[in-house]
Motif scaffolding. Structure first.
Motif, PDB file in Angstrom:
ATOM      1  N   GLY A  35      33.726  11.214 -55.565  1.00 46.85           N
ATOM      2  CA  GLY A  35      35.139  12.781 -54.821  1.00 46.85           C
ATOM      3  C   GLY A  35      36.283  12.500 -55.762  1.00 46.85           C
ATOM      4  O   GLY A  35      36.345  14.129 -54.847  1.00 46.85           O
ATOM      5  N   SER A  36      37.071  11.895 -56.241  1.00 47.09           N
ATOM      6  CA  SER A  36      37.539  12.449 -56.434  1.00 47.09           C
ATOM      7  C   SER A  36      38.292  12.042 -58.217  1.00 47.09           C
ATOM      8  O   SER A  36      37.703  11.097 -58.639  1.00 47.09           O
ATOM      9  CB  SER A  36      39.034  12.287 -55.946  1.00 47.09           C
ATOM     10  OG  SER A  36      40.333  12.948 -56.773  1.00 47.09           O
ATOM     11  N   GLN A  37      39.032  12.432 -59.058  1.00 51.30           N
ATOM     12  CA  GLN A  37      39.474  12.620 -60.036  1.00 51.30           C
ATOM     13  C   GLN A  37      40.513  10.819 -59.552  1.00 51.30           C
ATOM     14  O   GLN A  37      40.114  10.048 -60.653  1.00 51.30           O
ATOM     15  CB  GLN A  37      40.187  13.031 -61.074  1.00 51.30           C
ATOM     16  CG  GLN A  37      40.872  12.686 -61.981  1.00 51.30           C
ATOM     17  CD  GLN A  37      41.113  12.578 -63.495  1.00 51.30           C
ATOM     18  OE1 GLN A  37      39.991  13.555 -64.218  1.00 51.30           O
ATOM     19  NE2 GLN A  37      40.814  12.338 -64.226  1.00 51.30           N
ATOM     20  N   SER A  38      41.164  10.477 -58.808  1.00 51.60           N
ATOM     21  CA  SER A  38      41.946   9.058 -58.577  1.00 51.60           C
ATOM     22  C   SER A  38      40.511   7.865 -58.442  1.00 51.60           C
ATOM     23  O   SER A  38      41.521   7.189 -58.407  1.00 51.60           O
ATOM     24  CB  SER A  38      42.409   9.699 -57.411  1.00 51.60           C
ATOM     25  OG  SER A  38      41.310   9.963 -56.492  1.00 51.60           O
ATOM     26  N   ASP A  39      39.316   8.998 -58.181  1.00 53.82           N
ATOM     27  CA  ASP A  39      38.374   7.299 -57.544  1.00 53.82           C
ATOM     28  C   ASP A  39      38.227   6.534 -59.466  1.00 53.82           C
ATOM     29  O   ASP A  39      37.628   5.638 -59.185  1.00 53.82           O
ATOM     30  CB  ASP A  39      37.209   7.380 -57.093  1.00 53.82           C
ATOM     31  CG  ASP A  39      37.881   8.424 -55.740  1.00 53.82           C
ATOM     32  OD1 ASP A  39      38.003   8.023 -55.335  1.00 53.82           O
ATOM     33  OD2 ASP A  39      36.405   8.968 -55.405  1.00 53.82           O
ATOM     34  N   TRP A  40      38.243   7.763 -60.215  1.00 49.66           N
ATOM     35  CA  TRP A  40      37.536   6.726 -61.486  1.00 49.66           C
ATOM     36  C   TRP A  40      38.796   5.787 -62.162  1.00 49.66           C
ATOM     37  O   TRP A  40      37.866   5.232 -62.824  1.00 49.66           O
ATOM     38  CB  TRP A  40      38.288   8.021 -62.745  1.00 49.66           C
ATOM     39  CG  TRP A  40      37.619   8.178 -64.086  1.00 49.66           C
ATOM     40  CD1 TRP A  40      38.409   7.671 -65.430  1.00 49.66           C
ATOM     41  CD2 TRP A  40      37.089   7.986 -64.435  1.00 49.66           C
ATOM     42  NE1 TRP A  40      38.068   7.416 -67.051  1.00 49.66           N
ATOM     43  CE2 TRP A  40      36.441   7.519 -66.084  1.00 49.66           C
ATOM     44  CE3 TRP A  40      34.871   7.258 -63.843  1.00 49.66           C
ATOM     45  CZ2 TRP A  40      35.267   6.640 -66.629  1.00 49.66           C
ATOM     46  CZ3 TRP A  40      34.283   6.978 -64.639  1.00 49.66           C
ATOM     47  CH2 TRP A  40      34.312   6.856 -66.165  1.00 49.66           C
ATOM     48  N   HIS A  65      33.434  17.239 -49.545  1.00 49.78           N
ATOM     49  CA  HIS A  65      33.447  18.581 -48.436  1.00 49.78           C
ATOM     50  C   HIS A  65      34.648  19.546 -49.693  1.00 49.78           C
ATOM     51  O   HIS A  65      34.856  20.786 -49.323  1.00 49.78           O
ATOM     52  CB  HIS A  65      34.565  17.561 -47.961  1.00 49.78           C
ATOM     53  CG  HIS A  65      35.522  16.188 -48.683  1.00 49.78           C
ATOM     54  ND1 HIS A  65      35.197  15.251 -48.626  1.00 49.78           N
ATOM     55  CD2 HIS A  65      36.906  17.187 -49.235  1.00 49.78           C
ATOM     56  CE1 HIS A  65      35.641  14.780 -49.252  1.00 49.78           C
ATOM     57  NE2 HIS A  65      36.935  15.343 -48.796  1.00 49.78           N
ATOM     58  N   ARG A  66      34.912  19.133 -50.936  1.00 55.39           N
ATOM     59  CA  ARG A  66      35.310  20.102 -51.090  1.00 55.39           C
ATOM     60  C   ARG A  66      34.623  21.486 -52.754  1.00 55.39           C
ATOM     61  O   ARG A  66      35.066  22.340 -52.618  1.00 55.39           O
ATOM     62  CB  ARG A  66      36.725  19.955 -52.385  1.00 55.39           C
ATOM     63  CG  ARG A  66      37.833  18.934 -51.724  1.00 55.39           C
ATOM     64  CD  ARG A  66      38.461  18.257 -53.019  1.00 55.39           C
ATOM     65  NE  ARG A  66      39.783  18.094 -51.476  1.00 55.39           N
ATOM     66  CZ  ARG A  66      40.400  16.154 -52.579  1.00 55.39           C
ATOM     67  NH1 ARG A  66      40.158  15.473 -53.146  1.00 55.39           N
ATOM     68  NH2 ARG A  66      41.241  16.046 -52.270  1.00 55.39           N
ATOM     69  N   SER A  67      33.262  19.947 -52.637  1.00 61.43           N
ATOM     70  CA  SER A  67      32.090  21.321 -53.702  1.00 61.43           C
ATOM     71  C   SER A  67      31.047  20.716 -52.874  1.00 61.43           C
ATOM     72  O   SER A  67      30.279  20.308 -53.532  1.00 61.43           O
ATOM     73  CB  SER A  67      32.411  20.791 -54.947  1.00 61.43           C
ATOM     74  OG  SER A  67      32.136  19.675 -55.416  1.00 61.43           O
TER      75      SER A  67
HETATM   76  C1  RP5 Z   1      37.880  11.584 -51.469  1.00 61.25           C
HETATM   77  O1  RP5 Z   1      38.841  11.890 -50.938  1.00 61.25           O
HETATM   78  C2  RP5 Z   1      38.165  11.322 -52.809  1.00 61.25           C
HETATM   79  O2  RP5 Z   1      36.856  10.763 -52.751  1.00 61.25           O
HETATM   80  C3  RP5 Z   1      39.466  10.084 -53.291  1.00 61.25           C
HETATM   81  O3  RP5 Z   1      38.492   8.632 -52.473  1.00 61.25           O
HETATM   82  C4  RP5 Z   1      40.130  10.807 -51.758  1.00 61.25           C
HETATM   83  C5  RP5 Z   1      41.362  10.679 -52.025  1.00 61.25           C
HETATM   84  O4  RP5 Z   1      41.417  12.390 -52.775  1.00 61.25           O
HETATM   85  P1  RP5 Z   1      42.667  13.250 -53.555  1.00 61.25           P
HETATM   86  O5  RP5 Z   1      43.263  13.791 -52.766  1.00 61.25           O
HETATM   87  O6  RP5 Z   1      42.766  11.942 -54.631  1.00 61.25           O
HETATM   88  O7  RP5 Z   1      41.787  14.035 -55.204  1.00 61.25           O
HETATM   89  O8  RP5 Z   1      37.327  12.288 -51.439  1.00 61.25           O
END
Ligand code: RP5
Length: 185
Positions: A35-40, A65-67
């Motif tokens: 879902g996010s770069q922060s999950d990498w 939700h963002r895309s």
């Molecule tokens: C989720 O929200 C993502 O998978 C992530 O784990 C979490 C926080 O996302 P960021 O706010 O760090 O982009 O959608």
């Protein structure tokens, strides 16, 4: 061109080397979606495990939700692109794996990310509690889940790929040997 060059030398390769290159020349069999770069930082463990088994895969950030349109497009076209397993990782209100699963009949493996607010319990429940009809096979929170999602994907692919089945057996043997050899000091 490069692929052709490699093939022309395949006469010198062993059977297992040829099987290996047959695997690595394929398109992505597994899609690791987060879902996010922060999950990498967590999900790179899934990618590394797939690489260890020589499984061609792709890793992408797609947010439910963002895309949302991208999530729907990706999942609904994955099968025709040759993907066989999708791993969906998200944190918090973690609906990504469920949304991907809603748009495909490919097996979807969910990995709940450890979250700041609830330490991943929110992600776990959001991923695992799919209403009947759209399954998401949910793994553990965080790194163990990332590794196990990759191993589960390999196990699914191994149903029709004997060389992957052999690699899984070898993986278990090595793992067990390490435990048996452990000496506490
Ligand atoms: C989720 O929200 C993502 O998978 C992530 O784990 C979490 C926080 O996302 P960021 O706010 O760090 O982009 O959608």
């Amino acid at each position: 061109m490069a692929a052709k060059k490699r093939n022309s030398k395949s006469g010198n390769k062993s059977k297992s080397q040829n099987q290996q290159s047959a695997i690595s020349n394929q398109r992505s069999l597994v899609a690791v979606i987060m879902g996010s770069q922060s999950d990498w930082d967590t999900m790179r463990n899934a990618s590394e495990t797939l690489t260890q088994f020589g499984v061609p895969h792709e890793c992408k950030v797609i947010s439910a939700h963002r895309s949302p349109a991208l999530a729907s497009d990706f999942a609904s076209t994955a099968e025709q692109r040759g993907v066989e397993v999708i791993i969906g990782a998200a944190g918090g209100a973690a609906h990504l794996a469920g949304v991907l699963a809603a748009h495909t009949t490919l097996p979807v493996l969910g990995v709940p990310m450890r979250s700041e607010a609830l330490n991943g319990l929110d992600s776990l429940l959001a991923t695992v509690q799919m209403p009947g009809g759209i399954p998401v096979a949910t793994l553990a929170i965080g790194k163990p889940g990332a590794v196990n999602a990759a191993l589960f994907a390999v196990a699914i692919l191994a149903n029709s790929r004997p060389e992957l089945r052999r690699k899984l057996h070898r993986f278990r043997e090595v793992q067990e040997a390490k435990i048996r050899a452990t000496v506490l000091t």
